[in-house]
Design an enzyme around this catalytic site. Structure first.
Site, PDB file in Angstrom:
ATOM      1  N   GLU A 289      42.187  20.896  52.758  1.00  0.00           N
ATOM      2  CA  GLU A 289      42.128  22.177  53.713  1.00  0.00           C
ATOM      3  C   GLU A 289      41.919  23.533  52.997  1.00  0.00           C
ATOM      4  O   GLU A 289      42.605  23.648  52.122  1.00  0.00           O
ATOM      5  CB  GLU A 289      43.336  22.143  54.433  1.00  0.00           C
ATOM      6  CG  GLU A 289      43.603  23.140  55.609  1.00  0.00           C
ATOM      7  CD  GLU A 289      45.209  23.127  56.370  1.00  0.00           C
ATOM      8  OE1 GLU A 289      46.091  22.399  55.858  1.00  0.00           O
ATOM      9  OE2 GLU A 289      45.354  23.643  57.251  1.00  0.00           O
TER      10      GLU A 289
ATOM     11  N   LYS B 272      40.739  23.700  63.702  1.00  0.00           N
ATOM     12  CA  LYS B 272      42.195  22.820  63.671  1.00  0.00           C
ATOM     13  C   LYS B 272      42.790  23.005  64.988  1.00  0.00           C
ATOM     14  O   LYS B 272      42.834  23.989  65.677  1.00  0.00           O
ATOM     15  CB  LYS B 272      43.021  23.775  62.738  1.00  0.00           C
ATOM     16  CG  LYS B 272      44.485  22.876  62.375  1.00  0.00           C
ATOM     17  CD  LYS B 272      44.864  23.585  61.096  1.00  0.00           C
ATOM     18  CE  LYS B 272      46.438  23.106  60.750  1.00  0.00           C
ATOM     19  NZ  LYS B 272      46.909  23.739  59.505  1.00  0.00           N
TER      20      LYS B 272
ATOM     21  N   CYS C 212      44.736  18.808  58.896  1.00  0.00           N
ATOM     22  CA  CYS C 212      46.015  18.834  58.533  1.00  0.00           C
ATOM     23  C   CYS C 212      47.317  18.568  59.378  1.00  0.00           C
ATOM     24  O   CYS C 212      47.301  17.440  59.874  1.00  0.00           O
ATOM     25  CB  CYS C 212      46.501  19.938  57.868  1.00  0.00           C
ATOM     26  SG  CYS C 212      48.234  19.966  56.844  1.00  0.00           S
TER      27      CYS C 212
HETATM   28  N1  LIG Z   1      48.564  23.063  56.565  1.00  0.00           N
HETATM   29  C1  LIG Z   1      49.397  22.393  57.517  1.00  0.00           C
HETATM   30  O1  LIG Z   1      48.974  22.330  58.629  1.00  0.00           O
HETATM   31  N2  LIG Z   1      50.635  21.979  56.960  1.00  0.00           N
HETATM   32  C2  LIG Z   1      51.643  21.755  57.744  1.00  0.00           C
HETATM   33  C3  LIG Z   1      52.605  20.655  57.071  1.00  0.00           C
HETATM   34  C4  LIG Z   1      52.196  19.411  57.105  1.00  0.00           C
HETATM   35  O2  LIG Z   1      51.509  19.094  58.486  1.00  0.00           O
HETATM   36  O3  LIG Z   1      52.472  18.433  56.571  1.00  0.00           O
END
Ligand SMILES: NC(=O)NCCC(=O)O
Length: 384
Positions: free
Chosen positions: A120, A195, A232
């Site tokens: 990401e 996203k 993510c």
């Molecule tokens: N970048 C992101 O969405 N991180 C959130 C933490 C996770 O989903 O583990």
């Protein structure tokens, strides 16, 4: 942490502490069907040694079919630390990441990869923890013709590979998004996806920087198969994976940035479960390292202000529709994970487990229509 040493990987612990039949049995139970290791080129291994990153490859087999030829595709998952300190200029930091990723992509190409995906917002530090705007928002760039897309386009064309490039995007209206750009093996942009679910947890203060996608669940038909990208935090939402699969994806990538204290025990489960539930391959990719920022920030947990975010624990892996999975890459090193998959496995497992036929989407569509109404009453019965 084992003693004073950072744990390299769970596989390293298993290999150091078990052997023979016990190791085989633990691996079978934890990882499913045993995967053969891919014989990667000497040139690729030499490059990995010289440039100090891990290179590993595995084969996911499907059964031979009478009416369809095997559809073998090599996937490359790339995980990495940032290169330049966050005190350097935006351009210096971005360019340093471009050259590092150029080397990792070269190793993927030397390993016969057809589709490669980075982590990401790979072109920048994960600075959203700071809540500061400048200089971090300056990393946001056009998905169509920003410097990172131009960089990937020339690599995609030169090597004839599909590149999935997850970036922070600034669109033509100056709106910022968390985006994955899909570049064809011809070097042209096929399109972008964004996203869908934005975290509001721990130091992931991302909702103040960019907006939730309005693009739905796009699937990209490439020369090497139908692919989708669940960015993510979207991996915690089973419906998100499901919609990409219902739209025909064979492989769903999950480029991520997540840290040990928050998510490490659930990391091996979520993308793997999505592969099983949706009869697809999934590719979970996480960044590596601890990132240090110029000014202190707080985490809203009563603990002292600090400048560091991480540890990002890598551990990127590939999971198959039958639930088997590759070992993870290291928790602490940059790496390229190569997986040769046969896309025919998706339909083979669909036919044997049959979740598409048993999942009763009509039932859930009806119940969800009711649930989203403000006057919804939960369907609970109790003794009077
Ligand atoms: N970048 C992101 O969405 N991180 C959130 C933490 C996770 O989903 O583990």
């Amino acid at each position: 942490m084992a003693g004073n040493q950072e744990t390299i990987s769970i596989e390293d612990l298993l290999n150091k502490n078990l052997s023979g039949v016990e190791l085989d049995e633990a691996t079978r139970i934890l990882y499913g069907k045993k995967l053969e290791e891919l014989n990667l080129s000497e040139e690729a291994h030499k490059l990995a040694e010289r440039a100090d990153f891990e290179l590993a490859g595995y084969i996911f087999e499907a059964k031979p079919e009478q009416t369809r030829a095997a559809r073998k595709v090599r996937i490359g998952a790339i995980q990495n630390k940032i290169v330049a300190p966050t005190t350097e200029s935006v351009v210096t930091q971005r360019d340093a990441l471009h050259s590092r990723i150029g080397v990792l992509i070269e190793a993927a190409v030397l390993s016969g990869v057809n589709i490669v995906c980075m982590q990401e917002t790979w072109h920048m530090p994960f600075a959203f923890c700071t809540r500061e705007r400048l200089p971090w928002t300056e990393f946001a760039e056009s998905a169509e013709n920003g410097p990172t897309t131009l960089f990937c386009k020339q690599l995609a064309k030169k090597f004839g590979i599909v590149i999935i490039s997850p970036i922070l995007e600034r669109d033509e209206n100056e709106v910022i998004w968390n985006t994955a750009v899909v570049i064809s093996h011809t070097g042209e942009v096929i399109g972008k996806t964004r996203k869908n679910h934005i975290p509001r947890v721990g130091d992931f203060n991302e909702s103040t920087y960019y907006m939730e996608s309005t693009l739905g669940h796009r699937v990209f038909e490439t020369a090497f198969g139908k692919i989708a990208i669940n960015i993510c935090y979207g991996r915690h939402h089973p419906q998100n994976w499901m919609m990409f699969a219902l739209n025909g994806a064979d492989i769903i990538f999950n480029p991520s940035a997540t840290v040990g204290g928050l998510s490490e025990p659930i990391w091996p489960i979520e993308a793997r479960n999505a592969a099983i539930a949706n009869h697809v391959y999934t590719v979970a990719i996480n960044r590596v390292g601890t990132e240090s920022f110029p000014y202190e920030f707080t985490s809203g947990d009563g603990k002292p202000a600090h400048k560091e975010f991480g540890h990002f624990y890598g551990s990127s892996y590939v999971a198959a529709p039958d639930g088997s999975r590759s070992p993870g890459l290291s928790r602490i090193r940059d790496g390229v994970l190569v997986a040769e998959v046969d896309l025919n496995a998706c339909r083979q497992v669909k036919d044997s487990w049959g979740f598409r036929m048993t999942q009763r989407l009509d039932l859930y569509a009806k119940e969800l229509q009711e649930f989203i109404k403000p006057d919804y009453k939960q369907n609970i019965l109790k003794e009077l």
